[in-house]
Write a protein that holds these residues in place. Structure first.
Motif, PDB file in Angstrom:
ATOM      1  N   ASN A   1       0.854  -1.179   0.000  1.00  0.00           N
ATOM      2  CA  ASN A   1       0.000   0.000   0.000  1.00  0.00           C
ATOM      3  C   ASN A   1       0.893   1.233   0.000  1.00  0.00           C
ATOM      4  OD1 ASN A   1      -1.671   2.215   1.150  1.00  0.00           O
ATOM      5  ND2 ASN A   1      -3.218   0.615   1.349  1.00  0.00           N
ATOM      6  N   ILE A   2       0.750   2.090  -1.014  1.00  0.00           N
ATOM      7  CA  ILE A   2       1.686   3.207  -1.196  1.00  0.00           C
ATOM      8  C   ILE A   2       0.965   4.551  -1.176  1.00  0.00           C
ATOM      9  CG2 ILE A   2       3.402   1.818  -2.416  1.00  0.00           C
ATOM     10  CD1 ILE A   2       2.339   2.893  -5.057  1.00  0.00           C
ATOM     11  N   GLY A   3       1.710   5.556  -0.688  1.00  0.00           N
ATOM     12  CA  GLY A   3       1.155   6.906  -0.606  1.00  0.00           C
ATOM     13  C   GLY A   3       2.234   7.947  -0.836  1.00  0.00           C
ATOM     14  N   LYS A   4       1.927   9.174  -0.450  1.00  0.00           N
ATOM     15  CA  LYS A   4       2.891  10.268  -0.609  1.00  0.00           C
ATOM     16  C   LYS A   4       3.256  10.833   0.760  1.00  0.00           C
ATOM     17  CE  LYS A   4       0.043  14.459  -0.974  1.00  0.00           C
ATOM     18  NZ  LYS A   4       0.802  15.262   0.014  1.00  0.00           N
ATOM     19  N   ASN A   5       4.427  11.431   0.841  1.00  0.00           N
ATOM     20  CA  ASN A   5       4.814  12.108   2.075  1.00  0.00           C
ATOM     21  C   ASN A   5       3.951  13.338   2.317  1.00  0.00           C
ATOM     22  OD1 ASN A   5       7.944  10.910   1.439  1.00  0.00           O
ATOM     23  ND2 ASN A   5       7.223  10.876   3.557  1.00  0.00           N
TER      24      ASN A   5
ATOM     25  N   GLU B   1      -7.925  14.906  -2.359  1.00  0.00           N
ATOM     26  CA  GLU B   1      -8.115  15.657  -3.611  1.00  0.00           C
ATOM     27  C   GLU B   1      -7.583  14.874  -4.806  1.00  0.00           C
ATOM     28  OE1 GLU B   1      -6.255  19.453  -3.036  1.00  0.00           O
ATOM     29  OE2 GLU B   1      -7.465  19.913  -1.246  1.00  0.00           O
ATOM     30  N   LEU B   2      -6.666  13.935  -4.542  1.00  0.00           N
ATOM     31  CA  LEU B   2      -6.127  13.108  -5.631  1.00  0.00           C
ATOM     32  C   LEU B   2      -7.143  12.090  -6.135  1.00  0.00           C
ATOM     33  CD1 LEU B   2      -2.517  12.434  -4.255  1.00  0.00           C
ATOM     34  CD2 LEU B   2      -3.188  14.028  -6.073  1.00  0.00           C
ATOM     35  N   GLN B   3      -8.288  11.955  -5.443  1.00  0.00           N
ATOM     36  CA  GLN B   3      -9.357  11.088  -5.937  1.00  0.00           C
ATOM     37  C   GLN B   3     -10.153  11.736  -7.062  1.00  0.00           C
ATOM     38  OE1 GLN B   3     -11.114   8.245  -2.533  1.00  0.00           O
ATOM     39  NE2 GLN B   3     -11.241  10.394  -1.984  1.00  0.00           N
ATOM     40  N   ASP B   4      -9.974  13.044  -7.268  1.00  0.00           N
ATOM     41  CA  ASP B   4     -10.686  13.717  -8.347  1.00  0.00           C
ATOM     42  C   ASP B   4     -10.267  13.118  -9.688  1.00  0.00           C
ATOM     43  OD1 ASP B   4     -11.878  15.286  -6.448  1.00  0.00           O
ATOM     44  OD2 ASP B   4     -10.602  17.040  -6.800  1.00  0.00           O
ATOM     45  N   LYS B   5     -11.144  13.198 -10.632  1.00  0.00           N
ATOM     46  CA  LYS B   5     -10.997  12.450 -11.884  1.00  0.00           C
ATOM     47  C   LYS B   5      -9.686  12.726 -12.617  1.00  0.00           C
ATOM     48  CE  LYS B   5     -13.819  11.145 -15.876  1.00  0.00           C
ATOM     49  NZ  LYS B   5     -15.105  11.396 -16.583  1.00  0.00           N
TER      50      LYS B   5
ATOM     51  N   VAL C   1       6.602  -7.306  -3.641  1.00  0.00           N
ATOM     52  CA  VAL C   1       5.181  -7.446  -3.292  1.00  0.00           C
ATOM     53  C   VAL C   1       4.453  -8.116  -4.444  1.00  0.00           C
ATOM     54  CG1 VAL C   1       5.198  -5.431  -1.769  1.00  0.00           C
ATOM     55  CG2 VAL C   1       4.501  -5.149  -4.160  1.00  0.00           C
ATOM     56  N   ASP C   2       3.285  -8.670  -4.127  1.00  0.00           N
ATOM     57  CA  ASP C   2       2.510  -9.390  -5.140  1.00  0.00           C
ATOM     58  C   ASP C   2       1.504  -8.487  -5.844  1.00  0.00           C
ATOM     59  OD1 ASP C   2       3.464 -12.238  -4.676  1.00  0.00           O
ATOM     60  OD2 ASP C   2       2.864 -11.662  -2.653  1.00  0.00           O
ATOM     61  N   TYR C   3       1.053  -7.449  -5.161  1.00  0.00           N
ATOM     62  CA  TYR C   3       0.162  -6.471  -5.786  1.00  0.00           C
ATOM     63  C   TYR C   3       0.364  -5.125  -5.098  1.00  0.00           C
ATOM     64  CZ  TYR C   3      -3.054  -6.936  -1.785  1.00  0.00           C
ATOM     65  OH  TYR C   3      -3.612  -6.927  -0.526  1.00  0.00           O
ATOM     66  N   PHE C   4      -0.100  -4.073  -5.759  1.00  0.00           N
ATOM     67  CA  PHE C   4       0.004  -2.717  -5.221  1.00  0.00           C
ATOM     68  C   PHE C   4      -1.374  -2.142  -4.925  1.00  0.00           C
ATOM     69  CE2 PHE C   4       4.168  -2.959  -7.217  1.00  0.00           C
ATOM     70  CZ  PHE C   4       4.971  -2.243  -6.337  1.00  0.00           C
ATOM     71  N   VAL C   5      -1.413  -1.283  -3.916  1.00  0.00           N
ATOM     72  CA  VAL C   5      -2.625  -0.522  -3.604  1.00  0.00           C
ATOM     73  C   VAL C   5      -2.261   0.956  -3.576  1.00  0.00           C
ATOM     74  CG1 VAL C   5      -4.459  -0.075  -1.940  1.00  0.00           C
ATOM     75  CG2 VAL C   5      -3.570  -2.404  -2.231  1.00  0.00           C
ATOM     76  N   VAL C   6      -2.965   1.730  -4.365  1.00  0.00           N
ATOM     77  CA  VAL C   6      -2.742   3.175  -4.429  1.00  0.00           C
ATOM     78  C   VAL C   6      -3.691   3.839  -3.433  1.00  0.00           C
ATOM     79  CG1 VAL C   6      -2.747   5.216  -5.916  1.00  0.00           C
ATOM     80  CG2 VAL C   6      -2.111   2.968  -6.860  1.00  0.00           C
ATOM     81  N   ASN C   7      -3.118   4.405  -2.395  1.00  0.00           N
ATOM     82  CA  ASN C   7      -3.914   5.026  -1.336  1.00  0.00           C
ATOM     83  C   ASN C   7      -4.000   6.530  -1.573  1.00  0.00           C
ATOM     84  OD1 ASN C   7      -5.187   5.861   0.982  1.00  0.00           O
ATOM     85  ND2 ASN C   7      -3.833   4.771   2.385  1.00  0.00           N
ATOM     86  N   VAL C   8      -5.151   6.979  -2.025  1.00  0.00           N
ATOM     87  CA  VAL C   8      -5.419   8.413  -2.177  1.00  0.00           C
ATOM     88  C   VAL C   8      -6.634   8.798  -1.331  1.00  0.00           C
ATOM     89  CG1 VAL C   8      -4.405   8.681  -4.478  1.00  0.00           C
ATOM     90  CG2 VAL C   8      -6.777   7.917  -4.261  1.00  0.00           C
TER      91      VAL C   8
END
Length: 347
Positions: free
Chosen positions: A142-146, A186-190, A169-176
């Motif tokens: 699970n990855i994010g930003k500082n 705000e990164l969930q915006d289209k 890792v076997d898969y990634f998760v983008v946490n926004v």
């Protein structure tokens, strides 16, 4: 026994301190050779529990959500409790302490937790080193930003994390969708979300080509607080960027219908646990129906019983994850869910 004796004792103490005490205890029991005993108590191995999704074979559909083993130090030991997969993180490029303490609160009357941890972690490169040992279970990253990285530079942070973990890792998760990093949602915006996922997909192809290996599945973790219109955007984005699936959902900023003390309810942060159950199920069902089940969904939020888990599957989840339910109900919950799945299959 957990609910009658162990939980009341643990709940006498600060929840963040208990978290680290639990880590120490699990590590200690494993080191003195009790992992076999733990497995015999909690692990169910049955071919009927296996699930194949995005090119991976999961031993069973019950996973541990991100936030428990943030720094990838306990994933093998946690697999002994019967999890079919363990998600580590959320990880950021640079180590960060997270938000000031106190930042983790139990809402006992609601069987819930409020956290405002703020992506506290030792940094992605430390976790990558921890992941070099053999894995007994599938691992999600699970990855994010500082916190100090502005949103217009966020893609760089996600790419750094993606590159650092790609081999391990076997898969990634983008946490926004965490509410505890200012501006992250705000990164969930289209527009920004589409750009981010497209860049990660390009990096995915580049790294898989260079290393002559399969691309890594990429999933998006979304907030439960999105409107139906925003959820329709999510479906479009998933199909446009061709990522592999969605995790529904992260914690909520809603405080509706809580029974705990007003001072607790007013604490800032994301709410998890039983009050999130219905909303997360609604989101799963909406995504499954409106997308015609065009992508896999991992359901998480408010799973405190086998019945809660089955409800998530019926709504359209392919896999599920636990976190707060694991804290409140104990490790036996994983076994109860897997036994309920087998019982349902036998009908």
């Amino acid at each position: 026994m957990y609910r009658l004796f162990i939980r009341p004792f643990l709940f006498l103490f600060d929840p963040e301190k208990v978290h680290y005490l639990s880590f120490f205890s699990i590590k200690f029991f494993s080191k003195i050779g009790l992992s076999g005993l733990i497995k015999s108590m909690f692990l169910i191995e049955d071919k009927r529990l296996e699930r194949e999704l995005f090119g991976l074979k999961f031993k069973n559909p019950v996973g541990l959500a991100a936030g428990f083993d943030k720094n990838a130090v306990l994933y093998n030991e946690l697999s002994d409790f019967g999890f079919g997969f363990v998600e580590i993180g959320t990880l950021t490029p640079k180590p960060q302490d997270g938000n000031p303490k106190k930042r983790l609160f139990r809402l006992k009357k609601d069987h819930a937790i409020i956290n405002r941890m703020g992506f506290n972690n030792n940094g992605v490169f430390d976790a990558a080193e921890q992941l070099k040992k053999e894995h007994k279970v599938l691992i999600g990253g699970n990855i994010g930003k500082n916190k100090n990285t502005p949103n217009n530079e966020a893609i760089k942070d996600y790419l750094i994390c993606f590159d650092a973990l790609f081999d391990d890792v076997d898969y990634f998760v983008v946490n926004v969708s965490s509410p505890n990093t200012p501006g992250l949602r705000e990164l969930q915006d289209k527009e920004p979300l589409t750009a981010l996922l497209n860049e990660l997909q390009l990096e995915n192809l580049k790294l898989s080509g260079r290393k002559n290996t399969a691309r890594k599945p990429i999933l998006l973790k979304i907030a439960p607080d999105l409107t139906n219109s925003q959820l329709l955007d999510i479906i479009e984005i998933v199909n446009t960027t061709k990522i592999d699936g969605v995790i529904a959902t992260n914690t909520t900023i809603s405080r509706d219908n809580l029974q705990s003390h007003a001072l607790l309810i007013e604490e800032a942060g994301g709410l998890s646990g039983e009050p999130l159950k219905n909303r997360s199920t609604e989101v799963i069902r909406f995504l499954a129906e409106k997308s015609n089940k065009s992508f896999p969904i991992i359901g998480v939020g408010g799973i405190h019983s086998a019945e809660d888990a089955l409800e998530k599957f019926e709504a359209g989840a392919d896999l599920i994850q636990l976190w707060t339910g694991f804290v409140y109900e104990g490790p036996g919950l994983v076994k109860k869910i897997n036994k309920a799945i087998l019982k349902k299959l036998a009908i």
